[in-house]
Motif scaffolding. Structure first.
Motif, mmCIF file in Angstrom:
data_model
loop_
_atom_site.group_PDB
_atom_site.id
_atom_site.type_symbol
_atom_site.label_atom_id
_atom_site.label_comp_id
_atom_site.label_asym_id
_atom_site.label_seq_id
_atom_site.Cartn_x
_atom_site.Cartn_y
_atom_site.Cartn_z
ATOM 1 N N ASN A 1 0.845 -1.204 0.000
ATOM 2 C CA ASN A 1 0.000 0.000 0.000
ATOM 3 C C ASN A 1 0.868 1.237 0.000
ATOM 4 O OD1 ASN A 1 -2.317 1.577 0.048
ATOM 5 N ND2 ASN A 1 -2.500 1.505 2.276
ATOM 6 N N GLY A 2 1.863 1.255 -0.880
ATOM 7 C CA GLY A 2 2.682 2.440 -1.024
ATOM 8 C C GLY A 2 3.864 2.460 -0.080
ATOM 9 N N TYR A 3 4.399 3.670 0.126
ATOM 10 C CA TYR A 3 5.585 3.815 0.964
ATOM 11 C C TYR A 3 5.305 3.344 2.379
ATOM 12 C CZ TYR A 3 7.716 6.656 -2.717
ATOM 13 O OH TYR A 3 8.250 7.092 -3.904
ATOM 14 N N ALA A 4 6.298 2.709 2.962
ATOM 15 C CA ALA A 4 6.201 2.220 4.331
ATOM 16 C C ALA A 4 7.610 1.965 4.831
ATOM 17 C CB ALA A 4 5.374 0.937 4.400
ATOM 18 N N THR A 5 7.761 1.850 6.128
ATOM 19 C CA THR A 5 9.033 1.415 6.688
ATOM 20 C C THR A 5 9.175 -0.070 6.419
ATOM 21 O OG1 THR A 5 8.793 3.051 8.446
ATOM 22 C CG2 THR A 5 10.456 1.343 8.755
ATOM 23 N N VAL A 6 10.248 -0.455 5.721
ATOM 24 C CA VAL A 6 10.474 -1.854 5.368
ATOM 25 C C VAL A 6 11.546 -2.423 6.290
ATOM 26 C CG1 VAL A 6 11.100 -3.476 3.546
ATOM 27 C CG2 VAL A 6 9.820 -1.396 2.986
ATOM 28 N N PHE A 7 11.120 -3.288 7.187
ATOM 29 C CA PHE A 7 12.017 -3.930 8.134
ATOM 30 C C PHE A 7 12.644 -5.175 7.514
ATOM 31 C CE2 PHE A 7 9.153 -1.487 10.808
ATOM 32 C CZ PHE A 7 10.006 -0.979 11.790
ATOM 33 N N PRO A 8 13.625 -5.776 8.174
ATOM 34 C CA PRO A 8 14.115 -7.068 7.693
ATOM 35 C C PRO A 8 12.989 -8.081 7.594
ATOM 36 C CG PRO A 8 15.574 -6.193 9.396
ATOM 37 C CD PRO A 8 14.370 -5.301 9.352
ATOM 38 N N GLN A 9 13.135 -9.009 6.654
ATOM 39 C CA GLN A 9 12.149 -10.077 6.532
ATOM 40 C C GLN A 9 12.026 -10.801 7.879
ATOM 41 O OE1 GLN A 9 9.546 -11.393 5.710
ATOM 42 N NE2 GLN A 9 9.810 -12.317 3.697
ATOM 43 N N ALA A 10 10.898 -11.470 8.100
ATOM 44 C CA ALA A 10 10.594 -12.069 9.405
ATOM 45 C C ALA A 10 11.696 -12.980 9.913
ATOM 46 C CB ALA A 10 9.268 -12.823 9.327
ATOM 47 N N ILE A 11 12.299 -13.773 9.035
ATOM 48 C CA ILE A 11 13.355 -14.673 9.492
ATOM 49 C C ILE A 11 14.544 -13.878 10.017
ATOM 50 C CG2 ILE A 11 14.484 -14.911 7.249
ATOM 51 C CD1 ILE A 11 13.834 -17.752 9.797
ATOM 52 N N GLY A 12 14.803 -12.702 9.449
ATOM 53 C CA GLY A 12 15.850 -11.827 9.963
ATOM 54 C C GLY A 12 15.479 -11.239 11.308
ATOM 55 N N LEU A 13 14.215 -10.830 11.461
ATOM 56 C CA LEU A 13 13.761 -10.340 12.758
ATOM 57 C C LEU A 13 13.925 -11.426 13.818
ATOM 58 C CD1 LEU A 13 10.494 -8.488 11.643
ATOM 59 C CD2 LEU A 13 12.666 -7.436 12.332
ATOM 60 N N ALA A 14 13.655 -12.671 13.443
ATOM 61 C CA ALA A 14 13.817 -13.767 14.395
ATOM 62 C C ALA A 14 15.268 -13.937 14.802
ATOM 63 C CB ALA A 14 13.276 -15.060 13.800
ATOM 64 N N ALA A 15 16.193 -13.640 13.895
ATOM 65 C CA ALA A 15 17.624 -13.768 14.210
ATOM 66 C C ALA A 15 18.074 -12.764 15.257
ATOM 67 C CB ALA A 15 18.457 -13.616 12.938
ATOM 68 N N SER A 16 17.258 -11.762 15.530
ATOM 69 C CA SER A 16 17.584 -10.799 16.590
ATOM 70 C C SER A 16 17.419 -11.404 17.976
ATOM 71 C CB SER A 16 16.688 -9.566 16.480
ATOM 72 O OG SER A 16 15.358 -9.867 16.908
ATOM 73 N N TRP A 17 16.523 -12.393 18.121
ATOM 74 C CA TRP A 17 16.189 -12.977 19.422
ATOM 75 C C TRP A 17 15.821 -11.870 20.415
ATOM 76 C CZ3 TRP A 17 17.243 -18.370 21.082
ATOM 77 C CH2 TRP A 17 17.519 -19.218 20.000
ATOM 78 N N ASP A 18 15.076 -10.882 19.940
ATOM 79 C CA ASP A 18 14.753 -9.707 20.754
ATOM 80 C C ASP A 18 13.246 -9.464 20.683
ATOM 81 O OD1 ASP A 18 14.426 -7.204 21.931
ATOM 82 O OD2 ASP A 18 16.175 -6.309 20.942
ATOM 83 N N THR A 19 12.517 -9.874 21.715
ATOM 84 C CA THR A 19 11.065 -9.730 21.691
ATOM 85 C C THR A 19 10.630 -8.268 21.780
ATOM 86 O OG1 THR A 19 11.021 -10.124 24.089
ATOM 87 C CG2 THR A 19 10.624 -12.012 22.647
ATOM 88 N N GLN A 20 11.380 -7.444 22.496
ATOM 89 C CA GLN A 20 11.017 -6.028 22.574
ATOM 90 C C GLN A 20 11.121 -5.377 21.199
ATOM 91 O OE1 GLN A 20 9.662 -4.302 25.130
ATOM 92 N NE2 GLN A 20 9.442 -2.652 23.625
ATOM 93 N N LEU A 21 12.131 -5.755 20.439
ATOM 94 C CA LEU A 21 12.264 -5.256 19.072
ATOM 95 C C LEU A 21 11.059 -5.670 18.236
ATOM 96 C CD1 LEU A 21 13.991 -4.008 16.730
ATOM 97 C CD2 LEU A 21 14.900 -6.307 16.383
ATOM 98 N N LEU A 22 10.629 -6.942 18.364
ATOM 99 C CA LEU A 22 9.472 -7.407 17.592
ATOM 100 C C LEU A 22 8.222 -6.617 17.941
ATOM 101 C CD1 LEU A 22 9.067 -9.799 15.501
ATOM 102 C CD2 LEU A 22 11.311 -9.628 16.590
ATOM 103 N N GLN A 23 8.066 -6.259 19.199
ATOM 104 C CA GLN A 23 6.895 -5.471 19.580
ATOM 105 C C GLN A 23 6.968 -4.079 18.965
ATOM 106 O OE1 GLN A 23 5.574 -6.021 23.561
ATOM 107 N NE2 GLN A 23 4.343 -4.158 23.618
ATOM 108 N N GLU A 24 8.161 -3.488 18.934
ATOM 109 C CA GLU A 24 8.320 -2.176 18.296
ATOM 110 C C GLU A 24 8.013 -2.254 16.803
ATOM 111 O OE1 GLU A 24 8.722 0.607 19.656
ATOM 112 O OE2 GLU A 24 9.647 0.295 21.618
ATOM 113 N N VAL A 25 8.444 -3.333 16.157
ATOM 114 C CA VAL A 25 8.147 -3.504 14.733
ATOM 115 C C VAL A 25 6.640 -3.594 14.528
ATOM 116 C CG1 VAL A 25 8.377 -5.049 12.754
ATOM 117 C CG2 VAL A 25 10.362 -4.575 14.203
#
Length: 870
Positions: free
Chosen positions: A78-102
């Motif tokens: 739906n147009g411009y948006a903040t594009v985060f790392p793909q989900a598998i990359g987010l999982a590699a962070s092992w950071d639940t607080q980061l996932l909540q911010e995303v």
């Protein structure tokens, strides 16, 4: 109690509104309001509202609403948006607080776009607040192309990330969610892509309860997800979207789910066409809505009209589903009652500076350092760097799939130039992603004029026939654009434009070249696609009016002389972008890479996969890849040849793996100086990679999947049995184990403590240990807790039961504590029953799995046995 569970009462209340003219007070529950509204609808209107593209009902003040929106790693499509790392990359962070911010960022940007249209107005596909994410299927096999969308192979890790992401999406107020999250695909769905519409999974009761259900249970019981999507597949012959045991007994009765269930797209039609479960869509629709599928992504539910008339289903069952659906719409504030706490969210918050910073943080935290021999990294200041590889400068390997449009994406090449200086970086593409797979023509093979700048001169017109003066002229370094729901031009005709690119094409050697124009096709569009024309030396070599799927031509070149090139693209529909691509003689590309390496101090090779070869139901069949899945988990041969040619120079080689899955980098593990897994890192990926390679950021990510050595190590792809797959049941030696990751510093563990060594079944155990940063750099450690159960043939080798990402300064130490609830200390028997069982247990606390990392152990005993609820 909720009226959604009492359809007759809901109908009575609705009839009272009609007969008495009495409206519900503003403080009535969303369910009461929904029931009253549903009671005023005709059967035809009701049937329209249980399909995902729900039409307006003007006489009742109901706006059109399409329930389909995506937000896997950013507000999507739906147009411009903040594009985060793909989900598998987010999982590699092992950071639940980061996932909540995303999750918070995703729903904030979705709400901003919803508000821009306005409450009470029609909202089309991808414009709504019902977000079909996260994907929490278990990534059981690296061959699955959609595994990139998941949080990895472990049910506990996936569950914790699911809860965090859902809480971010929905916010803190259940009665006024910022958006509704939809964990998917419930349940036991993880490929193969081919045949997925009729696949019947033969899964054991143990594996279902032990592996495939836990993340969904956490998403519902802890995350309080407002919606769930049922999967395409059947289980033991019953399609999931028609399985009342799963959708009603397990989901609603056992887990207390109070939201609505939506089908995967066309899954109801699949029950008829591919599962042969029912003879027609009237009966497939009837059995599905009776089972608990409230909303059909598709139009099969249109046949509910016939189903009611023939007595396959009662109208009251449709009322129950609609009450759930409209209760969600009331909670979201779709009618603009003035009480929405999110009315002030505006378009200024879409891809804001703050959100871009989150994207950079997420990309940094996702980086996993797999090897660093002889301190190859960080790269020394002032180093001359040869950047090679097919993933060094492509947009697709930043954005992955199910993505928004990045406003200012930073590729690895751009990031390294900015960090180390453009004069210190030489670049050569070096190889295609895989045999027969075109890739965007790099800047090294394009120039505006003789002696001009790299790239092509772009002329942008605000009309469709290239008439008049261009509204915009600029140099485009490469033709690799994502223009999904955005336009390079503003103004009243922003969605209808034409672009002409011209300049010179520079083939690196004589030989046969494939030139291709890839137009990102609009999904499910009926219009004619955007036309393109390509000319070489004034001769038209491609002229596609919008009908062809593969737009490419083969050219034979006899020398390296420049050739005039012109590409014309007319955007008149809903297609989503354009890429000018090629396939090159292999030796020519390798020679260019060798030339780039010649005067370099170090080589950084960006290799791996791409969304062109792994993803959802792709139309691809080349060596190693089929239909979006992989048939071989090794690095594609063309890229392997590139690494070997580069290493022959004797210069330090850094391999940066960009992919959505594990790749068997056996040769690189043995020969490269350093390896970094960067996944598909999002819009700030280039900056994040450069900071890690330069040592500005100390990587701390960990693998959320096992890296196997070979496809031969894996059980058959079609088997959903867990024995022999994932770290929990794989007995071989992996290339890199689940939970693995290095740092530029070193961590040590000491002083494990337990709250008790004699635990009654059903009680919570508290565990702690001291972790110390022994090095001279600040860094992040991912503290992991694994449980080894007493001898049991069905128990996993190890089971992750806790984790925490902690930041420690140089020489700093900290005691890290975990509470292990009865469910974390339980196991599942062959019949699928979960219990806390008597026996002697061992817990390991460290930076990875037992035997793979530094850590400490402790033992305790559970007395008695306690069965745990489903």
């Amino acid at each position: 109690m909720m009226l959604a569970n009492f359809p007759r009462l809901a109908m009575v209340l609705g009839l009272l509104v009609i007969l008495t003219g009495t409206a519900f007070a503003q403080d009535e529950t969303p369910e009461a309001k929904a029931a009253a509204l549903v009671a005023k609808m005709t059967l035809t209107e009701k049937v329209g509202q249980v399909q995902s593209a729900a039409p307006a009902i003007p006489r009742l003040g109901v706006a059109a609403y399409d329930w389909w929106s995506e937000g896997l790693h950013g507000n999507a499509r739906n147009g411009y948006a903040t594009v985060f790392p793909q989900a598998i990359g987010l999982a590699a962070s092992w950071d639940t607080q980061l996932l909540q911010e995303v999750g918070t960022t995703v729903s904030t940007e979705a709400r901003a776009k919803f508000n821009a249209i306005g409450a009470g107005h029609d909202h089309g596909r991808y414009q709504g607040l019902t977000i079909w994410s996260p994907n929490i299927n278990i990534f059981r096999d690296p061959r699955w192309g959609r595994g990139q969308e998941t949080y990895g192979e472990d049910p506990f890790l996936a569950g914790r990330f699911a809860v965090a992401f859902i809480r971010g999406i929905q916010g803190d107020d259940p009665e006024h969610p910022r958006a509704v999250a939809t964990p998917k695909h419930f349940v036991v769905h993880s490929g193969p892509e081919a045949g997925r519409h009729g696949f019947d999974v033969d899964v054991s009761p143990h594996d279902l309860e032990d592996t495939y259900l836990p993340a969904f249970r956490a998403a519902v019981t802890e995350g309080r997800a407002g919606s769930v999507m049922c999967a395409y597949n059947a289980i033991h012959g019953t399609p999931v979207c028609a399985d009342g045991d799963l959708l009603t007994t397990r989901l609603r009765s056992d887990w207390g789910f109070r939201g609505y269930v939506v089908s995967d797209c066309d899954a109801i039609d699949d029950e008829t066409r591919f599962h042969y479960f029912k003879p027609d869509n009237a009966q497939s629709s009837a059995v599905s809505i009776l089972a608990g599928t409230d909303l059909d992504c598709g139009d099969a539910y249109a046949d509910l009209l016939e189903a009611v008339k023939k007595g396959h289903v009662k109208e009251s069952t449709i009322d129950t589903a609609l009450t759930r659906l409209f209760a969600a719409r009331y909670r979201l504030g779709e009618w603009g009652d003035g009480k929405s706490p999110y009315a002030g969210i505006s378009m200024e918050q879409v891809d804001s500076a703050e959100h871009r910073q989150y994207a950079l943080q997420a990309a940094l935290e996702s980086m996993v350092l797999l090897k660093n021999e002889h301190t190859t990294l960080p790269l020394p200041s002032g180093a001359r760097i040869a950047v090679i590889g097919p993933n060094a400068d492509t947009l697709g390997t930043l954005e992955a799939n199910y993505h928004g449009t990045a406003r200012a994406p930073v590729t690895p090449l751009t990031g390294l130039r900015q960090r180390f200086g453009a004069d210190h970086v030489r670049y050569a593409q070096g190889a295609p992603p895989a045999e027969g797979v075109p890739i965007p023509i790099p800047e090294t093979a394009l120039r505006t004029t003789a002696g001009g700048s790299p790239g092509l001169a772009g002329e942008y017109f605000d009309n469709l026939d290239f008439s008049g003066k261009p509204a915009l002229t600029r140099t485009d370094r490469v033709i690799d654009f994502d223009w999904d729901q955005v336009a390079p031009l503003g103004g009243p005709h922003a969605g209808r434009y034409a672009v002409r690119w011209s300049g010179e094409w520079l083939p690196p050697a004589a030989g046969d070249y494939t030139l291709a124009v890839h137009v990102d096709r609009c999904f499910d569009c009926s219009h004619q696609h955007d036309p393109v024309r390509l000319s070489i030396d004034g001769r038209q070599v491609l002229d596609d009016s919008g009908d062809d799927t593969h737009i490419q031509t083969l050219l034979h070149v006899t020398d390296r002389h420049p050739h005039a090139i012109r590409l014309e693209y007319v955007h008149r529909g809903q297609d989503q972008g354009v890429r000018l691509q090629w396939l090159v003689p292999a030796q020519a590309q390798l020679a260019q890479a060798q030339a780039a390496v010649r005067n370099a101090d170090a080589i950084v090779a960006f290799v791996g996969l791409s969304p062109d070869v792994e993803g959802e139901e792709l139309q691809i069949d080349v060596p190693g890849f089929n239909g979006g899945d992989r048939t071989d988990i090794g690095l594609p041969q063309a890229q392997q040849a590139l690494l070997e040619r580069a290493a022959a120079s004797g210069k330090p080689l850094v391999v940066v793996l960009m992919s959505g899955s594990a790749v068997a980098l056996n040769w690189a593990k043995q020969h490269a100086g350093a390896i970094v897994a960067a996944w598909y890192p999002g819009e700030e990926g280039g900056h994040a990679i450069a900071q890690v390679l330069a040592g500005d950021y100390n990587p701390g990510g960990r693998l959320p999947v096992t890296f196997y050595r070979s496809t031969r190590d894996l059980p058959p792809f079609v088997s959903y049995a867990t024995q022999g797959r994932t770290y929990r049941y794989f007995t071989g030696t992996p290339l890199y184990p689940f939970g693995y990751g290095l740092s530029y510093t070193h961590f040590a563990y000491a002083e494990p403590q337990l709250s008790t060594k004699q635990l009654a079944a059903g009680r919570t155990l508290t565990l702690s240990a001291v972790v110390r940063n022994d090095g001279d750099r600040d860094g992040d450690e991912v503290v992991q807790v694994y449980l080894d159960a007493p001898d049991d043939a069905s128990a996993p080798r190890h089971a992750l039961v806790g984790f925490a990402r902690v930041h420690l300064g140089a020489k700093e130490s900290r005691r890290v504590s975990f509470e292990l609830a009865p469910r974390q200390l339980s196991s599942v028997d062959a019949g699928g029953e979960r219990a806390a069982k008597a026996g002697r247990y061992r817990v390991f606390v460290g930076g990875g799995q037992p035997g793979d990392s530094q850590g400490v152990t402790a033992e305790f005993t559970i007395d008695g046995q306690l069965a745990l609820p489903k």
